[in-house]
Design a protein around this motif. Sequence first.
Motif, short mmCIF file in Angstrom:
data_model
loop_
_atom_site.label_atom_id
_atom_site.label_comp_id
_atom_site.label_asym_id
_atom_site.label_seq_id
_atom_site.Cartn_x
_atom_site.Cartn_y
_atom_site.Cartn_z
N MET A 190 0.85 -1.20 0.00
CA MET A 190 0.00 0.00 0.00
C MET A 190 0.89 1.25 0.00
O MET A 190 1.80 1.36 0.81
CB MET A 190 -0.92 0.00 1.23
N LYS A 191 0.62 2.16 -0.92
CA LYS A 191 1.42 3.38 -1.01
C LYS A 191 1.03 4.36 0.09
O LYS A 191 -0.15 4.56 0.38
CB LYS A 191 1.26 4.02 -2.40
N TYR A 192 2.06 5.00 0.64
CA TYR A 192 1.87 5.92 1.76
C TYR A 192 1.96 7.36 1.27
O TYR A 192 2.95 7.76 0.65
CB TYR A 192 2.93 5.66 2.83
N VAL A 193 0.92 8.15 1.52
CA VAL A 193 0.87 9.56 1.12
C VAL A 193 0.96 10.44 2.36
O VAL A 193 0.22 10.25 3.33
CB VAL A 193 -0.44 9.87 0.35
N LEU A 194 1.88 11.38 2.34
CA LEU A 194 2.03 12.35 3.43
C LEU A 194 1.26 13.60 3.05
O LEU A 194 1.61 14.31 2.10
CB LEU A 194 3.50 12.67 3.66
N LEU A 195 0.20 13.90 3.79
CA LEU A 195 -0.70 15.02 3.50
C LEU A 195 -0.45 16.14 4.50
O LEU A 195 -0.55 15.94 5.72
CB LEU A 195 -2.16 14.55 3.59
N VAL A 196 -0.12 17.33 3.99
CA VAL A 196 0.17 18.49 4.85
C VAL A 196 -0.82 19.59 4.49
O VAL A 196 -0.72 20.24 3.45
CB VAL A 196 1.62 18.99 4.66
N GLU A 197 -1.79 19.82 5.36
CA GLU A 197 -2.87 20.77 5.09
C GLU A 197 -3.40 21.30 6.42
O GLU A 197 -3.78 20.51 7.29
CB GLU A 197 -3.99 20.08 4.31
N ASP A 198 -3.41 22.64 6.59
CA ASP A 198 -3.82 23.19 7.88
C ASP A 198 -5.32 23.42 8.00
O ASP A 198 -5.81 23.73 9.09
CB ASP A 198 -3.06 24.49 8.19
N GLU A 199 -6.07 23.31 6.91
CA GLU A 199 -7.53 23.37 6.99
C GLU A 199 -8.02 21.97 7.37
O GLU A 199 -8.07 21.06 6.55
CB GLU A 199 -8.13 23.80 5.66
N ILE A 200 -8.37 21.81 8.63
CA ILE A 200 -8.61 20.48 9.18
C ILE A 200 -9.72 19.74 8.46
O ILE A 200 -9.58 18.56 8.10
CB ILE A 200 -8.92 20.58 10.69
N GLU A 201 -10.85 20.41 8.21
CA GLU A 201 -11.97 19.73 7.55
C GLU A 201 -11.59 19.30 6.14
O GLU A 201 -11.93 18.19 5.71
CB GLU A 201 -13.20 20.64 7.52
N LEU A 202 -10.87 20.16 5.41
CA LEU A 202 -10.44 19.81 4.06
C LEU A 202 -9.45 18.65 4.10
O LEU A 202 -9.54 17.72 3.29
CB LEU A 202 -9.78 21.03 3.38
N ALA A 203 -8.53 18.69 5.04
CA ALA A 203 -7.54 17.61 5.16
C ALA A 203 -8.23 16.28 5.43
O ALA A 203 -7.87 15.25 4.84
CB ALA A 203 -6.55 17.93 6.27
N GLN A 204 -9.22 16.29 6.31
CA GLN A 204 -9.94 15.05 6.63
C GLN A 204 -10.69 14.52 5.43
O GLN A 204 -10.73 13.31 5.18
CB GLN A 204 -10.89 15.29 7.81
N LEU A 205 -11.27 15.44 4.64
CA LEU A 205 -12.00 15.04 3.45
C LEU A 205 -11.05 14.42 2.42
O LEU A 205 -11.34 13.36 1.85
CB LEU A 205 -12.71 16.25 2.84
N VAL A 206 -9.90 15.07 2.20
CA VAL A 206 -8.91 14.54 1.26
C VAL A 206 -8.40 13.18 1.74
O VAL A 206 -8.25 12.24 0.95
CB VAL A 206 -7.75 15.53 1.09
N ARG A 207 -8.14 13.08 3.04
CA ARG A 207 -7.68 11.80 3.60
C ARG A 207 -8.69 10.70 3.33
O ARG A 207 -8.33 9.59 2.93
CB ARG A 207 -7.45 11.93 5.10
N ASP A 208 -9.97 10.98 3.53
CA ASP A 208 -11.00 9.97 3.31
C ASP A 208 -11.02 9.51 1.87
O ASP A 208 -11.15 8.30 1.59
CB ASP A 208 -12.38 10.53 3.70
N TYR A 209 -10.89 10.45 0.93
CA TYR A 209 -10.89 10.09 -0.49
C TYR A 209 -9.66 9.27 -0.84
O TYR A 209 -9.74 8.31 -1.62
CB TYR A 209 -10.95 11.35 -1.36
#
Length: 228
Positions: free
Chosen positions: A1-20
Amino acid sequence: MKYVLLVEDEIELAQLVRDYLEAAGFEVGMFHDGQEAYNSFLQRKPSLMILDLMVPRMDGLTICRKVREQSDVPIIMVTARTEEIDRVLGLNMGADDYVCKPFSPKELVARVQAVLRRLERKAEPESNDLFRMDKAQQRIWYQQKALNLTPTEFRLLELFLEHVGQVYSRAQLLDHINPDSFDVADRVIDSHIKNLRRKISDAAETGNRHEWIQAVYGVGYRFEYPED
Protein backbone atom coordinates in the motif's frame (compact mmCIF):
# COMPACT_ATOMS: atom_id res chain seq x y z
CA MET A 1 0.00 0.00 0.00
CA LYS A 2 1.42 3.38 -1.01
CA TYR A 3 1.87 5.92 1.76
CA VAL A 4 0.87 9.56 1.12
CA LEU A 5 2.03 12.35 3.43
CA LEU A 6 -0.70 15.02 3.50
CA VAL A 7 0.17 18.49 4.85
CA GLU A 8 -2.87 20.77 5.09
CA ASP A 9 -3.82 23.19 7.88
CA GLU A 10 -7.53 23.37 6.99
CA ILE A 11 -8.61 20.48 9.18
CA GLU A 12 -11.97 19.73 7.55
CA LEU A 13 -10.44 19.81 4.06
CA ALA A 14 -7.54 17.61 5.16
CA GLN A 15 -9.94 15.05 6.63
CA LEU A 16 -12.00 15.04 3.45
CA VAL A 17 -8.91 14.54 1.26
CA ARG A 18 -7.68 11.80 3.60
CA ASP A 19 -11.00 9.97 3.31
CA TYR A 20 -10.89 10.09 -0.49
CA LEU A 21 -7.28 8.90 -0.59
CA GLU A 22 -7.98 6.04 1.79
CA ALA A 23 -11.02 5.05 -0.27
CA ALA A 24 -8.67 4.89 -3.29
CA GLY A 25 -6.41 2.47 -1.44
CA PHE A 26 -3.73 4.77 -0.02
CA GLU A 27 -2.36 4.93 3.49
CA VAL A 28 -2.37 8.55 4.65
CA GLY A 29 -0.35 10.44 7.22
CA MET A 30 -2.12 13.74 7.91
CA PHE A 31 -0.43 16.80 9.41
CA HIS A 32 -1.61 20.36 9.98
CA ASP A 33 1.81 21.73 10.99
CA GLY A 34 4.72 22.04 8.58
CA GLN A 35 7.48 21.29 11.08
CA GLU A 36 5.70 18.18 12.35
CA ALA A 37 5.15 17.04 8.76
CA TYR A 38 8.82 17.46 7.91
CA ASN A 39 9.86 15.60 11.06
CA SER A 40 7.53 12.78 10.02
CA PHE A 41 9.09 12.73 6.55
CA LEU A 42 12.50 12.21 8.13
CA GLN A 43 11.15 9.21 10.02
CA ARG A 44 9.23 7.57 7.18
CA LYS A 45 9.65 8.28 3.49
CA PRO A 46 6.26 8.48 1.70
CA SER A 47 5.41 7.41 -1.84
CA LEU A 48 4.10 10.95 -2.47
CA MET A 49 3.62 14.22 -0.60
CA ILE A 50 0.73 16.68 -0.81
CA LEU A 51 1.87 20.07 0.50
CA ASP A 52 -0.27 23.11 1.17
CA LEU A 53 1.69 26.24 0.36
CA MET A 54 0.69 28.04 3.58
CA VAL A 55 1.00 25.91 6.70
CA PRO A 56 2.25 27.05 10.14
CA ARG A 57 5.87 26.87 11.38
CA MET A 58 7.29 25.63 8.06
CA ASP A 59 5.56 26.58 4.79
CA GLY A 60 5.11 24.26 1.85
CA LEU A 61 7.88 25.74 -0.30
CA THR A 62 10.39 25.39 2.53
CA ILE A 63 9.36 21.79 3.08
CA CYS A 64 9.63 21.16 -0.66
CA ARG A 65 13.13 22.63 -0.79
CA LYS A 66 14.34 20.66 2.23
CA VAL A 67 12.84 17.42 0.95
CA ARG A 68 14.41 17.92 -2.47
CA GLU A 69 17.83 18.18 -0.86
CA GLN A 70 17.60 14.50 0.03
CA SER A 71 14.78 12.83 -1.90
CA ASP A 72 13.02 12.77 -5.28
CA VAL A 73 9.67 11.73 -3.77
CA PRO A 74 6.82 13.14 -5.92
CA ILE A 75 5.32 16.35 -4.52
CA ILE A 76 1.96 17.94 -5.33
CA MET A 77 1.60 21.52 -4.11
CA VAL A 78 -1.79 22.87 -3.00
CA THR A 79 -2.34 26.62 -2.91
CA ALA A 80 -5.04 29.26 -2.79
CA ARG A 81 -2.71 31.66 -4.59
CA THR A 82 -3.22 31.96 -8.33
CA GLU A 83 -0.23 34.13 -9.25
CA GLU A 84 2.05 32.46 -11.79
CA ILE A 85 5.18 33.36 -9.81
CA ASP A 86 4.13 31.15 -6.90
CA ARG A 87 3.57 28.19 -9.19
CA VAL A 88 6.81 28.62 -11.11
CA LEU A 89 8.75 29.08 -7.88
CA GLY A 90 7.31 25.86 -6.54
CA LEU A 91 8.11 23.95 -9.71
CA ASN A 92 11.67 25.29 -9.75
CA MET A 93 12.03 24.00 -6.21
CA GLY A 94 10.98 20.57 -7.33
CA ALA A 95 7.18 20.25 -7.13
CA ASP A 96 5.76 17.76 -9.63
CA ASP A 97 2.24 19.16 -9.95
CA TYR A 98 -0.15 21.80 -8.63
CA VAL A 99 -3.74 21.95 -7.45
CA CYS A 100 -5.33 25.33 -6.78
CA LYS A 101 -8.06 25.86 -4.18
CA PRO A 102 -10.92 25.35 -4.33
CA PHE A 103 -10.53 21.87 -5.78
CA SER A 104 -12.41 18.59 -5.88
CA PRO A 105 -10.90 15.89 -3.62
CA LYS A 106 -11.71 13.44 -6.40
CA GLU A 107 -9.58 15.51 -8.79
CA LEU A 108 -6.71 15.57 -6.30
CA VAL A 109 -6.82 11.77 -5.97
CA ALA A 110 -6.70 11.55 -9.77
CA ARG A 111 -3.63 13.84 -9.78
CA VAL A 112 -1.95 11.65 -7.16
CA GLN A 113 -2.60 8.54 -9.23
CA ALA A 114 -1.36 10.25 -12.41
CA VAL A 115 1.90 11.43 -10.79
CA LEU A 116 2.58 7.95 -9.41
CA ARG A 117 1.89 6.41 -12.82
CA ARG A 118 4.40 8.81 -14.39
CA LEU A 119 6.96 7.75 -11.83
CA GLU A 120 6.36 4.09 -12.62
CA ARG A 121 6.67 4.75 -16.35
CA LYS A 122 10.02 6.45 -15.85
CA ALA A 123 11.27 3.21 -14.31
CA GLU A 124 10.16 1.23 -17.38
CA PRO A 125 12.49 1.77 -20.39
CA GLU A 126 9.94 0.28 -22.77
CA SER A 127 7.70 3.31 -22.16
CA ASN A 128 9.94 5.30 -24.51
CA ASP A 129 9.72 2.82 -27.40
CA LEU A 130 7.43 5.13 -29.38
CA PHE A 131 10.19 7.73 -29.64
CA ARG A 132 13.78 7.20 -30.73
CA MET A 133 16.40 9.93 -30.57
CA ASP A 134 19.84 10.35 -32.13
CA LYS A 135 21.54 13.32 -30.46
CA ALA A 136 24.56 13.26 -32.76
CA GLN A 137 22.36 13.71 -35.82
CA GLN A 138 19.79 15.79 -33.91
CA ARG A 139 17.00 13.58 -35.20
CA ILE A 140 13.96 12.11 -33.48
CA TRP A 141 11.64 9.39 -34.78
CA TYR A 142 8.06 8.80 -33.65
CA GLN A 143 6.51 5.40 -34.43
CA GLN A 144 9.48 4.74 -36.74
CA LYS A 145 8.77 7.93 -38.71
CA ALA A 146 11.40 10.68 -38.76
CA LEU A 147 10.16 14.04 -37.53
CA ASN A 148 11.32 16.94 -39.69
CA LEU A 149 12.40 19.16 -36.79
CA THR A 150 14.15 22.49 -36.74
CA PRO A 151 17.14 22.74 -34.34
CA THR A 152 14.95 24.62 -31.87
CA GLU A 153 12.19 22.02 -32.05
CA PHE A 154 14.74 19.26 -31.54
CA ARG A 155 16.08 20.89 -28.38
CA LEU A 156 12.58 21.30 -26.97
CA LEU A 157 11.49 17.74 -27.71
CA GLU A 158 14.82 16.39 -26.45
CA LEU A 159 14.20 18.17 -23.12
CA PHE A 160 10.65 16.85 -22.86
CA LEU A 161 11.64 13.26 -23.70
CA GLU A 162 14.37 13.28 -21.07
CA HIS A 163 12.08 14.76 -18.39
CA VAL A 164 8.68 13.17 -18.93
CA GLY A 165 6.04 14.68 -16.66
CA GLN A 166 8.20 17.64 -15.60
CA VAL A 167 6.44 21.00 -15.93
CA TYR A 168 8.42 23.84 -17.53
CA SER A 169 7.44 27.49 -17.65
CA ARG A 170 7.68 29.33 -20.97
CA ALA A 171 10.60 31.31 -19.59
CA GLN A 172 12.45 28.13 -18.68
CA LEU A 173 11.88 26.66 -22.15
CA LEU A 174 12.97 29.89 -23.80
CA ASP A 175 16.13 29.92 -21.73
CA HIS A 176 16.79 26.30 -22.72
CA ILE A 177 16.57 26.93 -26.45
CA ASN A 178 18.28 30.33 -26.37
CA PRO A 179 19.96 31.24 -23.06
CA ASP A 180 21.21 34.54 -24.47
CA SER A 181 17.77 35.82 -25.48
CA PHE A 182 16.83 39.00 -23.62
CA ASP A 183 14.32 40.67 -25.90
CA VAL A 184 12.39 37.65 -27.19
CA ALA A 185 8.88 37.27 -25.81
CA ASP A 186 8.41 33.96 -24.04
CA ARG A 187 5.14 33.47 -25.96
CA VAL A 188 7.29 32.46 -28.93
CA ILE A 189 7.43 29.11 -27.16
CA ASP A 190 3.73 28.64 -27.92
CA SER A 191 4.50 28.74 -31.63
CA HIS A 192 7.24 26.13 -31.32
CA ILE A 193 4.99 23.87 -29.24
CA LYS A 194 2.21 24.20 -31.81
CA ASN A 195 4.60 23.12 -34.57
CA LEU A 196 5.91 20.20 -32.51
CA ARG A 197 2.38 18.98 -31.79
CA ARG A 198 1.50 19.17 -35.48
CA LYS A 199 4.58 17.24 -36.59
CA ILE A 200 4.04 14.48 -34.03
CA SER A 201 0.36 14.30 -34.96
CA ASP A 202 1.21 14.08 -38.68
CA ALA A 203 3.52 11.13 -37.96
CA ALA A 204 1.01 9.33 -35.73
CA GLU A 205 -0.83 6.22 -36.79
CA THR A 206 -4.51 6.65 -37.61
CA GLY A 207 -6.55 6.91 -34.44
CA ASN A 208 -3.58 7.81 -32.24
CA ARG A 209 -4.18 11.49 -31.46
CA HIS A 210 -2.79 11.74 -27.95
CA GLU A 211 -1.68 15.27 -26.99
CA TRP A 212 1.92 14.55 -26.00
CA ILE A 213 2.82 18.11 -25.05
CA GLN A 214 0.21 19.34 -22.60
CA ALA A 215 -0.43 22.87 -21.43
CA VAL A 216 -0.40 23.44 -17.66
CA TYR A 217 -2.64 26.42 -17.00
CA GLY A 218 -0.76 29.46 -15.72
CA VAL A 219 2.61 27.70 -15.77
CA GLY A 220 3.75 26.27 -19.10
CA TYR A 221 4.01 22.81 -20.63
CA ARG A 222 4.86 19.20 -19.86
CA PHE A 223 5.33 16.04 -21.94
CA GLU A 224 2.91 13.30 -20.88
CA TYR A 225 2.32 9.68 -21.85
CA PRO A 226 -1.29 8.57 -22.40
CA GLU A 227 -3.30 7.02 -19.60
CA ASP A 228 -3.45 3.24 -19.53
